[in-house]
Design a protein around this motif. Structure first.
Motif, PDB file in Angstrom:
ATOM      1  N   ARG A  60      60.115  29.035  41.866  1.00 33.24           N
ATOM      2  CA  ARG A  60      58.751  28.616  42.222  1.00 33.24           C
ATOM      3  C   ARG A  60      58.633  28.084  43.656  1.00 33.24           C
ATOM      4  O   ARG A  60      58.174  26.966  43.889  1.00 33.24           O
ATOM      5  CB  ARG A  60      58.249  27.565  41.237  1.00 33.24           C
ATOM      6  CG  ARG A  60      58.273  28.024  39.797  1.00 33.24           C
ATOM      7  CD  ARG A  60      57.741  26.973  38.856  1.00 33.24           C
ATOM      8  NE  ARG A  60      57.990  27.363  37.477  1.00 33.24           N
ATOM      9  CZ  ARG A  60      57.660  26.627  36.423  1.00 33.24           C
ATOM     10  NH1 ARG A  60      57.049  25.460  36.597  1.00 33.24           N
ATOM     11  NH2 ARG A  60      57.934  27.044  35.203  1.00 33.24           N
ATOM     12  N   ARG A  61      59.021  28.903  44.599  1.00 36.41           N
ATOM     13  CA  ARG A  61      58.920  28.518  45.996  1.00 36.41           C
ATOM     14  C   ARG A  61      57.608  29.030  46.584  1.00 36.41           C
ATOM     15  O   ARG A  61      57.247  30.206  46.435  1.00 36.41           O
ATOM     16  CB  ARG A  61      60.095  29.100  46.788  1.00 36.41           C
ATOM     17  CG  ARG A  61      61.447  28.593  46.317  1.00 36.41           C
ATOM     18  CD  ARG A  61      61.618  27.119  46.598  1.00 36.41           C
ATOM     19  NE  ARG A  61      61.638  26.852  48.031  1.00 36.41           N
ATOM     20  CZ  ARG A  61      61.763  25.641  48.545  1.00 36.41           C
ATOM     21  NH1 ARG A  61      61.840  24.574  47.743  1.00 36.41           N
ATOM     22  NH2 ARG A  61      61.803  25.469  49.850  1.00 36.41           N
ATOM     23  N   ALA A  62      56.904  28.153  47.283  1.00 31.36           N
ATOM     24  CA  ALA A  62      55.598  28.509  47.835  1.00 31.36           C
ATOM     25  C   ALA A  62      55.693  29.650  48.837  1.00 31.36           C
ATOM     26  O   ALA A  62      54.766  30.469  48.940  1.00 31.36           O
ATOM     27  CB  ALA A  62      54.973  27.281  48.502  1.00 31.36           C
ATOM     28  N   GLU A  63      56.812  29.737  49.564  1.00 32.80           N
ATOM     29  CA  GLU A  63      56.927  30.783  50.579  1.00 32.80           C
ATOM     30  C   GLU A  63      57.016  32.185  49.975  1.00 32.80           C
ATOM     31  O   GLU A  63      56.854  33.191  50.670  1.00 32.80           O
ATOM     32  CB  GLU A  63      58.143  30.535  51.483  1.00 32.80           C
ATOM     33  CG  GLU A  63      59.479  30.548  50.776  1.00 32.80           C
ATOM     34  CD  GLU A  63      59.949  29.150  50.369  1.00 32.80           C
ATOM     35  OE1 GLU A  63      61.177  28.923  50.328  1.00 32.80           O
ATOM     36  OE2 GLU A  63      59.073  28.306  50.115  1.00 32.80           O
ATOM     37  N   HIS A  64      57.298  32.253  48.665  1.00 40.12           N
ATOM     38  CA  HIS A  64      57.369  33.556  48.016  1.00 40.12           C
ATOM     39  C   HIS A  64      56.018  34.024  47.471  1.00 40.12           C
ATOM     40  O   HIS A  64      55.889  35.187  47.065  1.00 40.12           O
ATOM     41  CB  HIS A  64      58.388  33.515  46.867  1.00 40.12           C
ATOM     42  CG  HIS A  64      59.791  33.362  47.331  1.00 40.12           C
ATOM     43  ND1 HIS A  64      60.756  32.690  46.604  1.00 40.12           N
ATOM     44  CD2 HIS A  64      60.408  33.775  48.471  1.00 40.12           C
ATOM     45  CE1 HIS A  64      61.901  32.699  47.260  1.00 40.12           C
ATOM     46  NE2 HIS A  64      61.709  33.357  48.397  1.00 40.12           N
ATOM     47  N   VAL A  65      55.035  33.149  47.452  1.00 41.39           N
ATOM     48  CA  VAL A  65      53.734  33.503  46.865  1.00 41.39           C
ATOM     49  C   VAL A  65      53.104  34.723  47.551  1.00 41.39           C
ATOM     50  O   VAL A  65      52.602  35.625  46.860  1.00 41.39           O
ATOM     51  CB  VAL A  65      52.773  32.297  46.889  1.00 41.39           C
ATOM     52  CG1 VAL A  65      51.353  32.724  46.505  1.00 41.39           C
ATOM     53  CG2 VAL A  65      53.264  31.220  45.929  1.00 41.39           C
ATOM     54  N   PRO A  66      53.099  34.841  48.886  1.00 36.55           N
ATOM     55  CA  PRO A  66      52.514  36.045  49.503  1.00 36.55           C
ATOM     56  C   PRO A  66      53.193  37.333  49.058  1.00 36.55           C
ATOM     57  O   PRO A  66      52.527  38.357  48.888  1.00 36.55           O
ATOM     58  CB  PRO A  66      52.713  35.799  51.007  1.00 36.55           C
ATOM     59  CG  PRO A  66      52.775  34.305  51.136  1.00 36.55           C
ATOM     60  CD  PRO A  66      53.492  33.839  49.909  1.00 36.55           C
ATOM     61  N   LEU A  67      54.508  37.283  48.854  1.00 30.44           N
ATOM     62  CA  LEU A  67      55.219  38.477  48.400  1.00 30.44           C
ATOM     63  C   LEU A  67      54.867  38.807  46.951  1.00 30.44           C
ATOM     64  O   LEU A  67      54.767  39.985  46.580  1.00 30.44           O
ATOM     65  CB  LEU A  67      56.732  38.260  48.525  1.00 30.44           C
ATOM     66  CG  LEU A  67      57.263  38.041  49.947  1.00 30.44           C
ATOM     67  CD1 LEU A  67      58.760  37.764  49.910  1.00 30.44           C
ATOM     68  CD2 LEU A  67      56.960  39.250  50.830  1.00 30.44           C
ATOM     69  N   ILE A  68      54.669  37.779  46.153  1.00 32.71           N
ATOM     70  CA  ILE A  68      54.282  37.992  44.752  1.00 32.71           C
ATOM     71  C   ILE A  68      52.863  38.550  44.690  1.00 32.71           C
ATOM     72  O   ILE A  68      52.573  39.456  43.908  1.00 32.71           O
ATOM     73  CB  ILE A  68      54.395  36.680  43.956  1.00 32.71           C
ATOM     74  CG1 ILE A  68      55.843  36.185  43.968  1.00 32.71           C
ATOM     75  CG2 ILE A  68      53.909  36.868  42.519  1.00 32.71           C
ATOM     76  CD1 ILE A  68      56.013  34.772  43.450  1.00 32.71           C
ATOM     77  N   LEU A  69      51.985  38.011  45.516  1.00 31.36           N
ATOM     78  CA  LEU A  69      50.609  38.512  45.571  1.00 31.36           C
ATOM     79  C   LEU A  69      50.581  40.003  45.912  1.00 31.36           C
ATOM     80  O   LEU A  69      49.780  40.758  45.357  1.00 31.36           O
ATOM     81  CB  LEU A  69      49.804  37.724  46.606  1.00 31.36           C
ATOM     82  CG  LEU A  69      49.365  36.317  46.205  1.00 31.36           C
ATOM     83  CD1 LEU A  69      48.820  35.578  47.415  1.00 31.36           C
ATOM     84  CD2 LEU A  69      48.315  36.377  45.097  1.00 31.36           C
ATOM     85  N   ARG A  70      51.447  40.420  46.800  1.00 27.54           N
ATOM     86  CA  ARG A  70      51.491  41.825  47.190  1.00 27.54           C
ATOM     87  C   ARG A  70      51.783  42.719  45.986  1.00 27.54           C
ATOM     88  O   ARG A  70      51.262  43.836  45.885  1.00 27.54           O
ATOM     89  CB  ARG A  70      52.565  42.024  48.266  1.00 27.54           C
ATOM     90  CG  ARG A  70      52.568  43.403  48.905  1.00 27.54           C
ATOM     91  CD  ARG A  70      53.680  43.520  49.926  1.00 27.54           C
ATOM     92  NE  ARG A  70      53.599  42.481  50.943  1.00 27.54           N
ATOM     93  CZ  ARG A  70      54.562  42.229  51.818  1.00 27.54           C
ATOM     94  NH1 ARG A  70      55.678  42.955  51.800  1.00 27.54           N
ATOM     95  NH2 ARG A  70      54.417  41.284  52.724  1.00 27.54           N
ATOM     96  N   GLN A  71      52.578  42.218  45.052  1.00 26.91           N
ATOM     97  CA  GLN A  71      52.934  43.015  43.882  1.00 26.91           C
ATOM     98  C   GLN A  71      51.780  43.156  42.888  1.00 26.91           C
ATOM     99  O   GLN A  71      51.842  43.985  41.984  1.00 26.91           O
ATOM    100  CB  GLN A  71      54.158  42.412  43.185  1.00 26.91           C
ATOM    101  CG  GLN A  71      55.428  42.455  44.020  1.00 26.91           C
ATOM    102  CD  GLN A  71      55.782  43.866  44.457  1.00 26.91           C
ATOM    103  OE1 GLN A  71      55.561  44.833  43.731  1.00 26.91           O
ATOM    104  NE2 GLN A  71      56.350  43.984  45.652  1.00 26.91           N
TER     105      GLN A  71
END
Length: 227
Positions: A60-71
């Protein structure tokens, strides 16, 4: 374990990268594991990304949220990405709000975000939904390119179900209508065609169908249906 992770992460084999993506979810968070997780969230394999998303839900790292959104824009990973964002829980609302309001963001991504916010059930998420969402008229008309789906299912269902079959989506020309009738359609929906061409287009469709039937000596539409 870290050595194995590095080896699998650099492998050309999908199965090795899947194992590495799974392993990250079992490991203690570190700069190295998070760096590999970031790589797997962008992997060309949907299977690898799926397991990376599950590991992302653990860390649950905030910096990964943009990459998750892309999916969210990939139909093969969208459901898993929604689940991952839901597992993140309250705390990422502002990141979701930013993506929701970004008109350059993929439409599929923006459409999926309200569902994630609604699952949070927080006052902040409710405020974002009220602020960002608005009722706007959107009219999506079909094209002849969409005819294949109707043709397939009309042909499959013809003779298998005791009901009339109405074909919808993609009928814009006499040729489109003829294909659907030959596949077995009892009637054809042409709303998009009329909205594009106007009501006089009905005469064009009928004339084209009649001409084709005359040339091939069909005496009625009923004779032609499903032939």
């Amino acid at each position: 374990m870290g050595k194995r992770l590095a080896e699998d992460a650099g492998s050309a084999l999908e199965v090795d990268r899947i194992d590495a993506a799974k392993l990250i979810g079992l490991m203690v968070r570190s700069p190295e594991t998070l760096r590999f997780l970031e790589r797997f969230l962008q992997d060309p394999s949907p299977e690898v990304v799926t397991y990376a998303l599950r590991s992302a839900a653990v860390h649950r790292r905030a910096e990964h949220v943009p990459l998750i959104l892309r999916q969210l824009g990939n139909p093969l990973t969208a459901l898993e990405a929604q689940g991952t964002l839901t597992d993140y829980g309250p705390g990422i609302e502002d990141q979701l709000k930013s993506a929701l309001g970004d008109e350059s963001e993929a439409l599929e991504v923006r459409r999926a975000i309200p569902g994630v916010l609604a699952r949070f059930g927080t006052q902040r998420s409710a405020d974002i939904l009220l602020d960002e969402l608005e009722v706007a008229p959107h009219l999506f008309l079909s094209s002849s390119d969409e005819l294949r789906l109707a043709l397939r299912w009309i042909a499959i269902l013809r003779g298998r179900v005791r009901t009339s079959l109405a074909a919808t989506g993609g009928a814009h020309t006499p040729e489109d209508a003829l294909k659907l009738l030959l596949a077995g359609a009892d009637c054809i929906m042409i709303a998009s065609s009329l909205l594009r061409q106007g009501p006089t287009h009905v005469a064009t469709l009928v004339s084209g169908i009649e001409k084709w039937m005359t040339e091939r000596e069909y005496s009625s539409v009923e004779q032609m249906k499903g032939s």
